[in-house]
Design a protein around this motif. Structure first.
Motif, PDB file in Angstrom:
ATOM      1  N   THR A  55       0.100 101.811  42.125  1.00 33.73           N
ATOM      2  CA  THR A  55       0.052 101.022  40.895  1.00 33.73           C
ATOM      3  C   THR A  55      -0.575  99.658  41.166  1.00 33.73           C
ATOM      4  O   THR A  55      -0.401  99.082  42.236  1.00 33.73           O
TER       5      THR A  55
ATOM      6  N   CYS B 131       0.016  99.404  36.482  1.00 34.00           N
ATOM      7  CA  CYS B 131      -0.847 100.472  35.992  1.00 34.00           C
ATOM      8  C   CYS B 131      -0.994 101.545  37.059  1.00 34.00           C
ATOM      9  O   CYS B 131      -1.386 101.229  38.193  1.00 34.00           O
TER      10      CYS B 131
ATOM     11  N   VAL C  11      -7.572 103.853  36.353  1.00 31.66           N
ATOM     12  CA  VAL C  11      -6.241 103.959  35.763  1.00 31.66           C
ATOM     13  C   VAL C  11      -6.024 105.420  35.404  1.00 31.66           C
ATOM     14  O   VAL C  11      -6.777 106.004  34.609  1.00 31.66           O
TER      15      VAL C  11
ATOM     16  N   THR D  50      -0.572 106.407  31.901  1.00 31.13           N
ATOM     17  CA  THR D  50      -0.147 105.349  30.996  1.00 31.13           C
ATOM     18  C   THR D  50       1.216 104.825  31.410  1.00 31.13           C
ATOM     19  O   THR D  50       2.025 105.530  32.004  1.00 31.13           O
TER      20      THR D  50
ATOM     21  N   CYS E  92       1.460  98.500  31.286  1.00 34.92           N
ATOM     22  CA  CYS E  92       0.070  98.481  31.733  1.00 34.92           C
ATOM     23  C   CYS E  92      -0.835  98.135  30.557  1.00 34.92           C
ATOM     24  O   CYS E  92      -0.745  98.748  29.491  1.00 34.92           O
TER      25      CYS E  92
ATOM     26  N   SER F   7      -5.895 104.415  30.024  1.00 35.98           N
ATOM     27  CA  SER F   7      -6.136 105.450  31.011  1.00 35.98           C
ATOM     28  C   SER F   7      -7.626 105.765  31.052  1.00 35.98           C
ATOM     29  O   SER F   7      -8.293 105.834  30.020  1.00 35.98           O
TER      30      SER F   7
END
Length: 289
Positions: free
Chosen positions: A205, A209, A233, A236, A240, A244
């Motif tokens: 992450t 995200c 990314v 979801t 974030c 995506s």
């Protein structure tokens, strides 16, 4: 007139982590035997504090660079450039003259720049450039300057009607010889945790995200301390801010932070990347826990 576009920032700003020495010593668990003869009274000697155990290393030496490192095998312009102090900069230039940098004051990033230059043997001119500042990005122009190979880089450019001056030094991290496995492991900062495997695959992450991608040597099979960083990314999360599928591409390098109370340093990975349309950027400085 330069177009000014609101830029939603994705990541936590550059984290110059304050690292402190830690550690301690265990006490003696044995029990002393009792004496039948009273011992004379005396003032007990003070017990010295245990020497802290510091998990760090010395800076690489630019005067004696490690074999195959950027300082040893590079062209004199590629690599890591920096300033130090309360106001500081990390800049990276790859072998094809892509340049990016981040300015910061203490732990707050103030300027991010992504572009490319055209160098000669000792001068450079700006080819393309985008500067981020204050929630906006601006096209950079009229850039030029000079450099002394493996020593200094200086010059200026214009963005949003203002001249931006540059003055950097060749960073000691250029003397570090690396391999792909030098970035293997889990690296973290606040709200960010990136795990890199032996092949350079990245998962984890960034600023909450979920991301996946790669962190691989910019010059494959070399020992130069510069990596290409590409992440997307991949899901979801409520915290974030990036959709995506958003992809960031940029550069990364191992850089060193001083450990407080010690002459040693901690390895970190500094990275800066942006989207192709300039709408978002991602910067960070992660360390192993």
């Amino acid at each position: 007139m330069n177009t000014k576009i609101q830029t939603p920032f994705l990541l936590s700003l550059i984290a110059t982590v304050a690292l402190t020495a830690c550690g301690g010593g265990g006490g003696d668990s044995s029990t002393a035997s009792k004496s039948t003869t009273p011992a004379p009274t005396s003032t007990p000697a003070s017990t010295p504090s245990p020497t802290p155990v510091v998990d760090g290393e010395s800076l690489p030496d630019l005067a004696h660079p490690q074999t195959g490192s950027t300082a040893d095998a590079g062209n004199g312009l590629e690599g890591i450039w920096s300033t130090s102090g309360t106001s500081h900069t990390y800049a990276t230039i790859d072998p094809t003259n892509n340049l990016q940098y981040v300015d910061g004051i203490a732990t707050i990033a103030t300027t991010e720049f992504f572009g490319s230059i055209v160098p000669t043997s000792s001068t450079w001119v700006l080819n393309t450039g985008v500067k981020y500042s204050g929630g906006f990005f601006y096209t950079a122009s009229s850039g030029s300057g000079a450099f002394a190979a493996k020593q200094t880089f200086s010059g200026s450019y214009v963005a949003n009607g203002s001249t931006v001056n540059l003055a950097w030094n060749y960073d000691a991290a250029n003397a570090l010889a690396v391999t792909q496995s030098s970035v293997t492991g889990t690296w973290t900062e606040t709200n960010t945790s990136l795990t890199v495997d032996n092949a350079g695959a990245v998962s984890g992450t960034m600023s909450n995200c979920p991301v996946s991608g790669t962190l691989v040597l910019t010059t494959p099979l070399s020992n130069k301390n510069l990596y290409t960083f590409t992440v997307t990314v991949s899901g979801t999360a409520s915290s974030c801010s990036a959709p995506s599928g958003t992809t960031f591409n940029g550069q990364a390098a191992i850089v060193f932070l001083p450990i407080s109370g010690s002459s040693l340093y901690k390895r970190t990975i500094f990275y800066a990347a942006k989207t192709a349309d300039n709408s978002r950027y991602a910067i960070g400085q992660v360390a192993k826990p």
